[in-house]
Design a protein around this motif. Structure first.
Motif, short mmCIF file in Angstrom:
data_model
loop_
_atom_site.label_atom_id
_atom_site.label_comp_id
_atom_site.label_asym_id
_atom_site.label_seq_id
_atom_site.Cartn_x
_atom_site.Cartn_y
_atom_site.Cartn_z
N LEU A 1 0.82 -1.20 0.00
CA LEU A 1 0.00 0.00 0.00
C LEU A 1 0.85 1.25 0.00
O LEU A 1 0.54 2.24 -0.68
CB LEU A 1 -0.94 0.01 1.21
CG LEU A 1 -2.02 -1.07 1.23
CD1 LEU A 1 -2.88 -0.93 2.47
CD2 LEU A 1 -2.87 -1.00 -0.02
N ARG B 1 1.95 2.02 -3.34
CA ARG B 1 0.84 2.06 -4.30
C ARG B 1 0.93 0.89 -5.29
O ARG B 1 0.59 1.03 -6.47
CB ARG B 1 0.86 3.39 -5.07
CG ARG B 1 0.76 4.63 -4.21
CD ARG B 1 -0.60 4.70 -3.50
NE ARG B 1 -0.79 5.96 -2.83
CZ ARG B 1 -0.46 6.23 -1.58
NH1 ARG B 1 0.10 5.27 -0.84
NH2 ARG B 1 -0.68 7.41 -1.04
N VAL C 1 -2.23 0.06 -7.21
CA VAL C 1 -2.48 0.89 -8.39
C VAL C 1 -1.62 0.42 -9.56
O VAL C 1 -2.08 0.32 -10.70
CB VAL C 1 -2.21 2.38 -8.08
CG1 VAL C 1 -2.44 3.23 -9.32
CG2 VAL C 1 -3.10 2.85 -6.93
#
Length: 957
Positions: A216, A219, A222
């Protein structure tokens, strides 16, 4: 759309895929060299592959891997290019060509079936027209089908996984425990959550959480989604599949290493055991989730067991290698047609910016911080501003207002306005919105003012930015100018200190007021050009007379808008100045001084002056004549200054042969007067307005002001009147306008407010008008009175018409009717049922959610069907509920009805005291509280006896 996809989009995708293939092979080669280095470096290398798969354009550089391999590039701008192996719109080319992909061997990773050379693409022979149309269409359809299937597979997989998360329990923050998942994973894009199997031990949970939190923090969720989207687009390329799998492997190994580096090498055995027990046993080919046990479990365990803390010099060398490869692979070679030497001076760009858009983009990017006021706990704003980092920007608008040629010798002057929003790295709720600031649905803030640009456009299309000012700080750029070209002209003349007359000046410092407290902030005057000279005329209160027939003989005339009798004329004579001096003396004028420029005469309370000027060409002379009377001038602030203003106007006249043009003004200030009568008393109401000629037709630009004058019967009438702008209507014709005007007058018992309609006609054709008789008023009141009265006027019964609920609120247009007030006491279509009550409880805006049973309701629930409401709205207002804002009233779609809850009663009515009909409109008026009046405007329906409501408004509101 199909043509665009096949002829434009698909070739772009092919070019990106081929370009990315070269980069993938380069990354594989370097990745092999870094196989014993920390995996974070191998993972970083895949960023340039993702960039190449998603972005067709890149910056140019003299040092580029693709340039070294001779990749064909086409220039897109001064600093960007695109690699084109497959020419755009290849299907429509008569002799299509495919540029061969550069061949470059790269070592393959041991044990992997990866080719060591890039796939070759041969050049097909020339063929007749559109020989590839059929094959390319099949390939495009196949590509779209494969992409759709991959996306469908991902969606189905995600939905199946979400079913297994039913019953997940929140542990803390964004961490959840689930019973039916085999391995921990991260899922979600904007608010990602970590899901852990409920069977994990506390020890396992500690370092697995760290692993997921590293994902996380970086990212990775993503990145994986973007990687999957790139895979969907380039699914036909086997190298992209290899990159997707290896990048995922490097992602997981780098997170494994980060956990071990933080917690120490002693956990490697336990961590590896968790990997074995939580392994999914398969590769997840989808955008989500990001699973802990996904992929090559054996490889990850071997990597952990062989991991050693790297030396600093190794990290430094790896970082240099990674940065260098990313830079080499990200840059494009210069495109074909790019000049290799300085262009000739005649071709070189002379402006600093290629476009105004480029300048604004740079302004936005340069703002990295913004000042804002924090919101205190009590809702007030902090005393001192705070500073926050700007994380993103969004352009709201960029518009060109006008341009002016011929003033600057280097190009064309242009006016632009722009405004953009910013996103801050602070919580939206902590920002206090002051001074008109706001934020949009995406939480972008308007913390800056709107900006106006004056730019110089050169012949080659490039720009120099001459000014970029805040509109709020610098005022309205347009100001009192008639055209944007005039505004640009005045700015440029002022900025460059040119010896040229402005279009707009301010005379406030040259005028003495009888009461300093009445002195306004400015007194703008506008330049008026005559044939051979110019003078300045105030922007308001002075009207140009219609003397078109005399203008060819050199005559112009203005008069006071306050009907004081003051006049100013400008005349050109063929006689000499000496001849005019003799004529003036014969008329009784005497010179003020020896210069003989100004002559004066006073007789019978009439004050006149002649101002003489020689013509610029030496043929004849100019005379400016001013006249005002003692009777016309009073102590009213705007009338008291008239003599001073007239003298300044006359003194401003300047003969000249020519002036730079700035967009000829087509606007004219005009007036229209109506005599309003009340009980035998009369007052003249005059409206000043501006008309502009557009395409040879007159158009009303603005309603500027209104004034009132006592004719007879009133003790006094207040000079200043109010134009009810929002109530102006088109009259009987296209060029006729009905303008309500409110004015104050005194019968002898104090000031009262009255209203009348002044009609403006641009063609001289006026609507028929008349005052309503008492019988006609009684007929209208009979319809609008909900009471049944006897002969003496006493109420003996009630007969409430649904029409009366139009009077429950005031509105400038019937479409702005307050629907919540309209329906509050509207006749219902029956009481709500139990089923409706249960449905109402589910609405977010139902105020009685605490009431469990319908019989416990403190007030009855009334149902109003949309059909019954629309019947009234359409008959009396020409509208339906779809035209109104109904958001404040509860609505059930399944019953197509609105619901109210009240146990009281109220009625509304309008009893007109006076009225008039102007064309097809009727204005009914009655007195209301605080000396105001309410006006009901009705539209008569042609060919019928019916009418509909236009507005119901009140003066002072």
């Amino acid at each position: 759309m199909g043509e665009f996809v096949m002829h434009r989009l698909f070739p772009i995708v092919c070019n990106m895929s081929l370009t990315a293939s070269v980069v993938i092979l380069a990354v594989l080669a370097v990745r092999r060299l870094l196989r014993r280095a920390p995996k974070v470096f191998s993972y970083a290398l895949w960023a340039v592959v993702l960039f190449r798969l998603l972005c067709p354009v890149s910056v140019t550089s003299a040092v580029s891997l693709l340039g070294a391999l001779g990749a064909p590039a086409q220039e897109r701008s001064a600093v960007t290019s695109v690699v084109e192996y497959v020419p755009a719109d290849i299907v429509r080319n008569m002799a299509p060509t495919v540029t061969p992909l550069p061949q470059e061997p790269f070592p393959a990773e041991p044990g992997k079936n990866i080719v060591s050379t890039a796939p070759s693409v041969t050049q097909p022979a020339a063929a007749p027209a559109s020989p590839l149309s059929g094959p390319v269409a099949v390939l495009t359809l196949t590509w779209l089908t494969g992409m759709a299937l991959l996306l469908l597979y991902s969606v189905i997989s995600l939905l199946r996984l979400r079913r297994r998360l039913v019953g997940a329990v929140r542990l803390e923050d964004n961490i959840y425990l689930a019973d039916y998942i085999p391995s921990p994973f991260v899922m979600g894009l904007f608010r990602p959550k970590i899901y852990l199997p409920s069977t994990l031990t506390e020890t396992e949970r500690g370092y697995i959480l760290r692993h997921e939190q590293y994902h996380l923090r970086r990212r990775d969720h993503v990145v994986k989604l973007l990687s999957f989207l790139a895979l969907c687009v380039h699914w036909f390329n086997p190298l992209v599949w290899a990159a997707f799998i290896l990048a995922g492997k490097d992602m997981e190994m780098s997170c494994d290493e980060a956990v071990v580096r933080e917690l120490g090498e002693d956990i490697r055995a336990d961590y590896s055991a968790s990997l074995l027990s939580l392994a999914t046993g398969r590769r997840i080919v989808a955008g989500m989730p990001l699973a802990f046990g996904e992929g090559d479990t054996g490889g990850r365990i071997r990597n952990l067991l062989n991991w050693k803390r790297p030396q600093p010099w190794i990290i430094a060398v790896c970082a240099v290698v990674c940065v260098g490869l990313i830079a080499l692979c990200a840059a494009n070679p210069k495109g074909s047609g790019t000049p290799t030497e300085d262009p000739p001076a005649s071709q070189a760009e002379t402006g600093q910016w290629p476009s105004v858009e480029a300048y604004v983009q740079q302004v936005m990017l340069s703002q990295t911080e913004a000042r804002y006021y924090a919101e205190n706990a009590d809702g007030t704003a902090s005393g001192q501003p705070h500073t926050a980092a700007v994380t993103d920007r969004k352009l709201e608008y960029l518009t060109k207002g006008g341009e002016l040629a011929g003033l600057d010798p280097d190009g064309v002057l242009e006016e632009w306005e722009y405004f953009y929003l910013v996103k801050l790295d602070v919580d939206t709720a902590s920002v206090a919105l002051v001074g008109g600031q706001y934020y949009d649905d995406e939480e972008y803030f308007s913390l800056d003012d709107r900006h106006v640009i004056v730019a110089l456009r050169h012949d080659d299309g490039s720009y120099d930015i001459l000014c970029d000012d805040s509109i709020n700080d610098g005022g309205d750029f347009f100001g009192y100018h008639n055209t944007m070209e005039e505004a640009i002209y005045d700015w440029y003349v002022t900025d460059r200190k040119l010896d040229l007359p402005l279009y707009v000046e301010d005379w406030i410092d040259q005028i003495n007021y009888n009461n300093p407290n009445d002195k306004p902030g400015n007194y703008p005057v506008h330049r008026y050009d005559v044939d051979g000279g110019y003078l300045y005329i105030p922007t308001s209160a002075w009207i140009m007379a219609d003397v078109t027939a005399h203008r060819s003989h050199g005559h112009w005339e203005w008069y006071s808008g306050y009907d004081t009798g003051s006049i100013l004329t400008v005349d050109r004579f063929t006689q000499t100045l000496e001849d005019e001096y003799i004529t003036s003396r014969k008329q009784g004028f005497e010179p003020l001084d020896d210069t003989k420029q100004i002559w004066k005469r006073r007789q019978g309370g009439i004050n006149e002056r002649y101002y003489f000027y020689p013509t610029a060409d030496g043929n004849g002379c100019w005379r400016v004549w001013t006249l005002w009377t003692d009777l016309g001038i009073s102590n009213y602030v705007h009338i008291f200054i008239e003599p001073q203003v007239m003298y300044l106007m006359a003194e401003s006249f300047t003969p000249t042969e020519s002036l730079p043009a700035a967009g000829a003004s087509t606007r004219t200030t005009m007036t229209s007067t109506y005599r309003a009568e009340v009980d035998g008393r009369a007052a003249d109401l005059t409206v000043s307005y501006t008309v502009e000629q557009r395409n040879g037709e007159p158009q009303l630009c603005s309603l500027d002001s209104a004034r009132a004058r006592n004719v007879h019967g009133w003790e006094q009438v207040h000079l200043a009147a109010t134009v009810e702008q929002h109530q102006s209507l088109f009259g009987s014709g296209l060029y006729q306008y009905l303008v309500p005007v409110s004015y104050e007058a005194d019968r002898g018992s104090g000031w009262e407010t009255f209203q009348a309609v002044v009609e403006i006609s641009l063609t001289g054709q006026y609507s028929p008008r008349r005052t309503l008789t008492q019988e006609e008023l009684a007929a209208y009141n009979a319809v609008m009175d909900p009471a049944v009265r006897d002969e003496s006027g006493d109420i003996v019964d009630l007969n409430i018409q649904p029409f009366s609920y139009f009077f429950s609120s005031y509105y400038e247009n019937v479409r702005n009717l307050n629907f919540e007030e309209f329906i509050r006491y509207f006749p219902d279509s029956g009481q709500a049922t139990e089923a409706e009550f249960e449905a109402l409880k589910k609405l977010d805006d139902w105020p009685f959610k605490q009431v469990a049973r319908m019989e416990d309701m403190p007030v009855p629930i009334h149902r109003h069907t949309v059909s019954s409401i629309n019947e009234v709205l359409t008959r009396w207002g020409g509208i339906t509920t779809s035209d109104l804002d109904t958001a404040g009233v509860c609505y059930l779609e399944e019953y197509d009805a609105y619901y109210t809850y009240t146990s009281d009663f109220n009625m509304f009515y309008f009893i007109a005291e006076s009225g008039e009909q102007v064309g097809n409109y009727v204005y009914l008026r009655k007195s209301v509280e605080n000396g105001n009046i309410a006006v009901l405007t009705l539209r008569l329906m042609p060919g019928t006896d019916e009418w509909q409501i236009v507005s119901h408004w009140r003066s002072g509101s």
